[in-house]
Design a protein around this motif. Structure first.
Motif, PDB file in Angstrom:
ATOM      1  N   GLN A  55      64.455  49.559  10.514  1.00  0.00           N
ATOM      2  CA  GLN A  55      64.956  49.313   9.156  1.00  0.00           C
ATOM      3  C   GLN A  55      65.947  50.372   8.691  1.00  0.00           C
ATOM      4  O   GLN A  55      66.825  50.089   7.888  1.00  0.00           O
ATOM      5  CB  GLN A  55      63.782  49.239   8.178  1.00  0.00           C
ATOM      6  CG  GLN A  55      62.939  47.984   8.340  1.00  0.00           C
ATOM      7  CD  GLN A  55      62.091  47.697   7.128  1.00  0.00           C
ATOM      8  OE1 GLN A  55      61.800  48.577   6.319  1.00  0.00           O
ATOM      9  NE2 GLN A  55      61.662  46.459   6.994  1.00  0.00           N
TER      10      GLN A  55
ATOM     11  N   GLN B 111      50.405  41.441   6.748  1.00  0.00           N
ATOM     12  CA  GLN B 111      49.898  41.233   5.381  1.00  0.00           C
ATOM     13  C   GLN B 111      48.973  40.015   5.345  1.00  0.00           C
ATOM     14  O   GLN B 111      47.926  40.033   4.715  1.00  0.00           O
ATOM     15  CB  GLN B 111      51.060  41.030   4.406  1.00  0.00           C
ATOM     16  CG  GLN B 111      51.949  42.244   4.283  1.00  0.00           C
ATOM     17  CD  GLN B 111      53.115  42.044   3.346  1.00  0.00           C
ATOM     18  OE1 GLN B 111      53.034  41.294   2.388  1.00  0.00           O
ATOM     19  NE2 GLN B 111      54.218  42.723   3.620  1.00  0.00           N
TER      20      GLN B 111
ATOM     21  N   LEU C 112      51.126  51.249   5.450  1.00  0.00           N
ATOM     22  CA  LEU C 112      51.421  51.374   6.871  1.00  0.00           C
ATOM     23  C   LEU C 112      50.982  50.181   7.704  1.00  0.00           C
ATOM     24  O   LEU C 112      51.565  49.914   8.750  1.00  0.00           O
ATOM     25  CB  LEU C 112      50.806  52.665   7.424  1.00  0.00           C
ATOM     26  CG  LEU C 112      51.323  53.936   6.738  1.00  0.00           C
ATOM     27  CD1 LEU C 112      50.772  55.177   7.391  1.00  0.00           C
ATOM     28  CD2 LEU C 112      52.845  53.984   6.753  1.00  0.00           C
ATOM     29  N   ARG C 113      49.963  49.464   7.264  1.00  0.00           N
ATOM     30  CA  ARG C 113      49.570  48.264   8.020  1.00  0.00           C
ATOM     31  C   ARG C 113      50.404  47.071   7.565  1.00  0.00           C
ATOM     32  O   ARG C 113      51.009  46.388   8.362  1.00  0.00           O
ATOM     33  CB  ARG C 113      48.098  47.954   7.775  1.00  0.00           C
ATOM     34  CG  ARG C 113      47.134  48.783   8.583  1.00  0.00           C
ATOM     35  CD  ARG C 113      46.982  48.188   9.990  1.00  0.00           C
ATOM     36  NE  ARG C 113      46.202  49.055  10.849  1.00  0.00           N
ATOM     37  CZ  ARG C 113      44.877  48.995  10.954  1.00  0.00           C
ATOM     38  NH1 ARG C 113      44.204  48.117  10.255  1.00  0.00           N
ATOM     39  NH2 ARG C 113      44.239  49.803  11.756  1.00  0.00           N
ATOM     40  N   ASP C 114      50.380  46.856   6.227  1.00  0.00           N
ATOM     41  CA  ASP C 114      51.117  45.690   5.695  1.00  0.00           C
ATOM     42  C   ASP C 114      52.620  45.958   5.594  1.00  0.00           C
ATOM     43  O   ASP C 114      53.396  45.043   5.429  1.00  0.00           O
ATOM     44  CB  ASP C 114      50.602  45.337   4.295  1.00  0.00           C
ATOM     45  CG  ASP C 114      49.177  44.836   4.311  1.00  0.00           C
ATOM     46  OD1 ASP C 114      48.598  44.777   5.405  1.00  0.00           O
ATOM     47  OD2 ASP C 114      48.643  44.521   3.230  1.00  0.00           O
ATOM     48  N   PHE C 115      52.970  47.235   5.635  1.00  0.00           N
ATOM     49  CA  PHE C 115      54.353  47.665   5.489  1.00  0.00           C
ATOM     50  C   PHE C 115      54.961  47.233   4.155  1.00  0.00           C
ATOM     51  O   PHE C 115      56.104  46.829   4.071  1.00  0.00           O
ATOM     52  CB  PHE C 115      55.198  47.158   6.656  1.00  0.00           C
ATOM     53  CG  PHE C 115      56.309  48.105   7.018  1.00  0.00           C
ATOM     54  CD1 PHE C 115      56.058  49.278   7.708  1.00  0.00           C
ATOM     55  CD2 PHE C 115      57.604  47.861   6.632  1.00  0.00           C
ATOM     56  CE1 PHE C 115      57.074  50.167   8.018  1.00  0.00           C
ATOM     57  CE2 PHE C 115      58.640  48.737   6.932  1.00  0.00           C
ATOM     58  CZ  PHE C 115      58.379  49.878   7.634  1.00  0.00           C
ATOM     59  N   GLN C 116      54.176  47.308   3.100  1.00  0.00           N
ATOM     60  CA  GLN C 116      54.703  47.085   1.748  1.00  0.00           C
ATOM     61  C   GLN C 116      55.036  48.470   1.199  1.00  0.00           C
ATOM     62  O   GLN C 116      54.298  49.035   0.382  1.00  0.00           O
ATOM     63  CB  GLN C 116      53.667  46.399   0.877  1.00  0.00           C
ATOM     64  CG  GLN C 116      53.255  45.033   1.388  1.00  0.00           C
ATOM     65  CD  GLN C 116      52.319  44.325   0.425  1.00  0.00           C
ATOM     66  OE1 GLN C 116      52.564  44.251  -0.775  1.00  0.00           O
ATOM     67  NE2 GLN C 116      51.230  43.813   0.945  1.00  0.00           N
TER      68      GLN C 116
ATOM     69  N   ILE D 203      46.479  50.932   4.030  1.00  0.00           N
ATOM     70  CA  ILE D 203      46.566  49.531   4.478  1.00  0.00           C
ATOM     71  C   ILE D 203      47.845  48.878   3.941  1.00  0.00           C
ATOM     72  O   ILE D 203      48.611  48.260   4.679  1.00  0.00           O
ATOM     73  CB  ILE D 203      45.339  48.727   3.972  1.00  0.00           C
ATOM     74  CG1 ILE D 203      44.049  49.220   4.625  1.00  0.00           C
ATOM     75  CG2 ILE D 203      45.511  47.227   4.176  1.00  0.00           C
ATOM     76  CD1 ILE D 203      43.834  48.752   6.026  1.00  0.00           C
ATOM     77  N   ARG D 204      48.057  49.064   2.636  1.00  0.00           N
ATOM     78  CA  ARG D 204      49.231  48.424   2.029  1.00  0.00           C
ATOM     79  C   ARG D 204      50.539  49.011   2.576  1.00  0.00           C
ATOM     80  O   ARG D 204      51.502  48.284   2.814  1.00  0.00           O
ATOM     81  CB  ARG D 204      49.198  48.595   0.501  1.00  0.00           C
ATOM     82  CG  ARG D 204      48.146  47.738  -0.189  1.00  0.00           C
ATOM     83  CD  ARG D 204      48.440  46.270   0.009  1.00  0.00           C
ATOM     84  NE  ARG D 204      47.588  45.403  -0.767  1.00  0.00           N
ATOM     85  CZ  ARG D 204      47.120  44.243  -0.326  1.00  0.00           C
ATOM     86  NH1 ARG D 204      47.394  43.824   0.879  1.00  0.00           N
ATOM     87  NH2 ARG D 204      46.364  43.489  -1.110  1.00  0.00           N
TER      88      ARG D 204
ATOM     89  N   TRP E 278      61.054  47.555  -1.140  1.00  0.00           N
ATOM     90  CA  TRP E 278      61.083  47.827   0.306  1.00  0.00           C
ATOM     91  C   TRP E 278      59.800  47.323   0.954  1.00  0.00           C
ATOM     92  O   TRP E 278      58.714  47.782   0.657  1.00  0.00           O
ATOM     93  CB  TRP E 278      61.256  49.333   0.506  1.00  0.00           C
ATOM     94  CG  TRP E 278      61.434  49.745   1.946  1.00  0.00           C
ATOM     95  CD1 TRP E 278      61.373  48.954   3.041  1.00  0.00           C
ATOM     96  CD2 TRP E 278      61.706  51.063   2.415  1.00  0.00           C
ATOM     97  NE1 TRP E 278      61.591  49.691   4.179  1.00  0.00           N
ATOM     98  CE2 TRP E 278      61.797  50.992   3.831  1.00  0.00           C
ATOM     99  CE3 TRP E 278      61.900  52.299   1.807  1.00  0.00           C
ATOM    100  CZ2 TRP E 278      62.049  52.110   4.620  1.00  0.00           C
ATOM    101  CZ3 TRP E 278      62.146  53.417   2.593  1.00  0.00           C
ATOM    102  CH2 TRP E 278      62.224  53.312   3.975  1.00  0.00           C
ATOM    103  N   ASP E 279      59.939  46.367   1.794  1.00  0.00           N
ATOM    104  CA  ASP E 279      58.786  45.922   2.577  1.00  0.00           C
ATOM    105  C   ASP E 279      59.266  45.419   3.937  1.00  0.00           C
ATOM    106  O   ASP E 279      60.411  45.650   4.320  1.00  0.00           O
ATOM    107  CB  ASP E 279      57.929  44.896   1.829  1.00  0.00           C
ATOM    108  CG  ASP E 279      58.498  43.492   1.856  1.00  0.00           C
ATOM    109  OD1 ASP E 279      59.637  43.318   2.322  1.00  0.00           O
ATOM    110  OD2 ASP E 279      57.815  42.558   1.417  1.00  0.00           O
ATOM    111  N   VAL E 280      58.379  44.746   4.615  1.00  0.00           N
ATOM    112  CA  VAL E 280      58.680  44.364   5.988  1.00  0.00           C
ATOM    113  C   VAL E 280      59.920  43.469   6.100  1.00  0.00           C
ATOM    114  O   VAL E 280      60.643  43.532   7.088  1.00  0.00           O
ATOM    115  CB  VAL E 280      57.420  43.701   6.602  1.00  0.00           C
ATOM    116  CG1 VAL E 280      57.165  42.347   5.985  1.00  0.00           C
ATOM    117  CG2 VAL E 280      57.497  43.599   8.088  1.00  0.00           C
ATOM    118  N   ALA E 281      60.176  42.687   5.073  1.00  0.00           N
ATOM    119  CA  ALA E 281      61.293  41.751   5.156  1.00  0.00           C
ATOM    120  C   ALA E 281      62.538  42.258   4.444  1.00  0.00           C
ATOM    121  O   ALA E 281      63.618  41.696   4.588  1.00  0.00           O
ATOM    122  CB  ALA E 281      60.885  40.406   4.567  1.00  0.00           C
TER     123      ALA E 281
ATOM    124  N   LYS F  14      62.443  31.942   4.138  1.00  0.00           N
ATOM    125  CA  LYS F  14      62.395  32.868   5.276  1.00  0.00           C
ATOM    126  C   LYS F  14      61.100  32.673   6.075  1.00  0.00           C
ATOM    127  O   LYS F  14      61.119  32.604   7.305  1.00  0.00           O
ATOM    128  CB  LYS F  14      62.455  34.299   4.731  1.00  0.00           C
ATOM    129  CG  LYS F  14      62.800  35.323   5.751  1.00  0.00           C
ATOM    130  CD  LYS F  14      63.106  36.650   5.073  1.00  0.00           C
ATOM    131  CE  LYS F  14      63.651  37.617   6.097  1.00  0.00           C
ATOM    132  NZ  LYS F  14      64.210  38.796   5.520  1.00  0.00           N
TER     133      LYS F  14
END
Lengths: 510, 291
Positions: free
Chosen positions: A104, A454, B251-255, B248-249, B37-40, A495
């Motif tokens: 990213q 998620q 580093l795991r979920d990447f939010q 979790i939010r 900023w998140d995974v997408a 998406k």
């Protein structure tokens, strides 16, 4: 005279060539392989490459699973090509973000990446397509269609297949074949003791063999070991159970979402029924079985504590290792199914005379080359070498490596019966199980969409809350559905739909 | 250059480093918390207070605070009591005093995540030695990690085992620095050991006690590795703490943006709570000193 000279020259050339081949084959044996298999990715081919002065950065999982083979083949690649290969090992919980952040932020941190294939929905934009010359190698052409699909995004192969995983049932053959137990089971339940074909049968058998000494070692033994620890791959165990009730082969267009509307289906009756049964299953777990991670599950079944178990190949391979207590006492079979399957169109349960038992092609390890890599040639050569026929045969034999059959050649029965020393009964059954899964027309794949973590994390939390009694299965899955909806909206409906369409295409055999 | 100014010149490099280390990450976190900023969606866009509005309704986040409070306060109180007891034990002339001082410090020298793995094995309900001991005592094995209350207790036990040595070290240092005169005076006045402890030792130890408790509370409120390894926040969400939830939010979920908002909110709440706790402790313990 001329003729004699000609033949002498020819004989000398042949002798030299043969001698050279034999010498190099012998040389390569020092790497632990049986023999080098000629081809573009072979030891011989790699030894002709010159990557002196160049450095390859590789990120992979911690040792041993996938980390150990990466180290091994990186060292071999270094020796053969002169390249410097730097391998970074990262625990599974950290791996996603360690790959994603450089992607990213536009950093060219790693050339080669080893990771779980379920993340391809997040990573595919950052990966270099596999060049044609590698697609044309014999090793790649031999990868089964199922796992080529896993490595492909849209129409482009962006991942280099190095492993394949699927979940299936493991059980104790010595118990299932015991005439005394068969009799007792029949008396108690009115049914014949046989490998379960439905989750209801699984439930009945596990319950019968729970809490008493059926192994004859003076200790109580239990019905089933399952992965139930919240953030330790429990989502896969739940999908294993839920697919039978929720994946209706007659209903196209998505199991987790309705592809048209992108409405989550996670709280529909198929999933709820599976969760209700998962909660009830606690009664036949060993003590602490409702907090088992994958390691505990493998240890519990492999240690002879439980009658049945279901997850990855590794558990089976480890149960059949020479030091295992239950070697030659294990059998394998595709996952149980269900006679009743939810139909989300008619909103009724459909009856199947033959149980519906979708094959869950759960995420396996995969590899890829970063689009931003300046060493793509060397990176693809490394992956091609990593997975060459000789290395793959070697790696398949070591359970802790986490590498499982993915090529047609890997389903050769004699390999498992003779080379692995499993014998015909176990080896043949293992191959048959894997082939049935591979050739199934009713597959379930991971939810390979942006933000998959998620979705899986909220599903695991909901399942765990129901297992802990904090919520009813319906409440828990309603909350998961609510969170999934919010996540879809946050990431973007179009998406997510575009990515999910790729998964549905595979599941619907389009 | 005057002497005053030259002082600043010498201090400046250190100050710049300190600001860079402390202030920059904090300001960056605040900035990230106002982004999506998140995974997408990589990068720092601007979405105003959306993340903060979202966390107001995030019951899982607020519930994790309750569990954190219970875990942190419970474990630190136990650590304080045990640490004080052990420090008193080796403060006076006892045989093998040096040996015990080193022995009591060993848990703190171990790596938390490794010890968490070992404790998890010990608490393993079918294979762990803790339940073997329970069986030896003719009790039924206990679901240490799969029953909410016991899972919480297991994590507190691990925390107490690991960090009591820190309390011990701080309090022993405090005890060794106490003047001898008040103890001599108490002895001349005929005070017994309990009275001496309550009227002399404890009040004189109040400042260092408050310091040690606050330092441990700050550390305990960041508890992550034990929870991650031992229970993964389960069963259900019964042992999920704020830091684990943020992990979790983020580093795991990447939010990333949302996790930054959670982190900053957590920081503000912790700063306020710990300030209040420090004041309350000071009032409770130092007032007694003046009395």
């Amino acid at each position: 005279m001329k003729r004699i000279k000609k033949y002498t020259l020819l004989a000398t050339t042949v002798a030299l060539a043969l001698g050279g081949t034999l010498a190099s084959a012998q040389d390569f044996k020092k790497y632990g392989i049986d023999k080098d298999v000629p081809g573009a990715c072979s030891y011989a081919s790699m030894s002709k490459k010159d990557y002196k002065g160049r450095t390859l950065s590789v990120i992979t999982h911690a040792v041993p699973v996938m980390g150990e083979p990466t180290d091994l083949h990186a060292k071999q690649f270094q020796e053969l090509t002169g390249a410097t290969v730097n391998v970074v090992h990262v625990p599974f919980g950290d791996l996603f973000q360690r790959i994603m952040i450089p992607f990213q932020t536009g950093q060219n941190a790693y050339d080669v990446l080893f990771y779980g294939s379920l993340w391809s929905g997040d990573f595919h934009d950052y990966l270099a397509p596999v060049p044609k010359k590698y697609l044309d190698t014999a090793g790649m052409k031999d990868v089964t269609p199922t796992y080529r699909k896993v490595a492909t995004w849209g129409d482009t192969m962006v991942q280099y297949t190095v492993d394949a995983d699927r979940n299936y049932l493991k059980y104790r053959t010595d118990v299932f074949n015991n005439p005394e137990y068969k009799k007792k089971f029949k008396e108690k339940t009115g049914h014949d003791l046989a490998v379960p074909k439905t989750w209801e049968e699984y439930d009945e058998i596990a319950n019968f063999f729970n809490g008493w000494d059926w192994a004859g070692d003076g200790k109580p033994h239990f019905g089933s070991a399952e992965v139930t620890k919240r953030d330790d791959l429990m989502f896969s165990a739940f999908i294993d159970r839920a697919s039978a009730y929720a994946k209706n082969p007659n209903v196209k267009g998505g199991m987790f979402f309705d592809l048209k509307t992108m409405e989550p289906l996670i709280n529909t009756p198929g999933f709820v029924k599976a969760l209700e049964m998962f909660v009830k299953a606690k009664r036949y777990f060993p003590p602490g079985g409702d907090n088992f991670g994958l390691g505990d599950e493998i240890f519990s079944f492999g240690g002879g504590q439980t009658l049945m178990s279901y997850t990855w190949d590794d558990a089976f391979v480890q149960a059949m290792e020479p030091t295992s207590k239950i070697r030659f006492k294990v059998g394998s079979s595709p996952l149980p199914g269900s006679h009743e399957v939810w139909n989300r169109i008619t909103k009724k349960w459909d009856h199947f005379d033959k149980p519906n038992a979708p094959a869950y092609v759960t995420w396996g390890w995969t590899s890829a080359v970063a689009k931003a890599s300046k060493n793509q040639d060397m990176a693809f050569d490394f992956l091609c070498f990593f997975s060459n026929e000789a290395n793959a045969d070697h790696d398949l034999q070591i359970g802790r490596f986490g590498i499982n059959p993915y090529r047609n050649a890997h389903f050769t029965k004699s390999f498992w019966a003779d080379k692995m020393g499993w014998g015909k009964t176990v080896g043949d059954q293992y191959v048959d199980t894997l082939l049935t899964i591979d050739r199934s027309k009713n597959h379930v794949f991971d939810l390979r969409i942006p933000g998959v973590n998620q979705f899986m994390s909220s599903m695991a939390t909901g399942v765990s809350e129901a297992m802990a009694g904090q919520k009813t299965p319906q409440q828990a899955l309603d909350d998961v559905a609510k969170e999934w909806k919010q996540t879809v909206n946050r990431i973007g409906v179009d998406k997510v739909r575009a990515a999910y369409a790729n998964v549905v295409k595979l599941e619907d055999n389009e | 250059m005057s002497a005053d100014r030259s002082k600043f010149v010498f201090v400046l490099p250190g100050l710049i480093v300190l600001v860079a280390i402390i202030l920059f990450p904090l300001l960056f976190t605040i900035r990230v918390s106002f982004s999506d900023w998140d995974v997408a969606r990589p990068g720092l866009d601007w979405i105003g207070a959306t993340n903060y509005l979202r966390l107001v309704h995030d019951t899982r986040f607020w519930e994790s605070f309750g569990r954190l409070a219970l875990m942190a306060v419970g474990s630190v109180l136990l650590q304080y009591m045990l640490g004080f007891g052990l420090a008193l034990l080796v403060w006076r002339e006892v045989r093998a005093r040096r040996f015990f001082r080193v022995l009591f410090l060993i848990p703190m020298m171990t790596t938390p995540v490794i010890m968490a793995v070992i404790w998890r094995t010990m608490f393993h309900e079918s294979l762990g030695p803790v339940n073997d001991l329970v069986r030896l005592l003719h009790f039924a094995p206990l679901p240490w990690l799969s029953q909410a209350g016991l899972a919480m207790m297991s994590i507190i036990t691990v925390e107490v085992w690991q960090w009591t040595p820190f309390m011990f070290l701080m309090l022993l240092a405090g005890l060794l620095s106490l003047p001898r005169e008040p103890f001599l005076a108490a002895a001349i006045d005929g005070a017994g050991p309990i009275r001496t402890f309550l009227r002399v030792t404890f009040p004189m130890m109040a400042p260092i006690s408050i310091g040690a408790i606050i330092i441990r509370l700050i550390e305990a409120s960041k508890i992550l590795d034990s929870v991650y390894v031992i229970t993964s926040g389960g069963p259900g969400t019964a042992t999920e703490t704020s830091s684990y939830y943020i992990f979790i939010r983020g580093l795991r979920d990447f939010q990333v943006g949302y996790a930054a908002a959670l982190s900053f909110t957590y920081l503000v709440i912790m700063a306020i709570s710990l300030t209040i706790i420090a004041k309350v402790l000071a009032r409770a313990m130092l007032v007694r000193d003046r009395a």
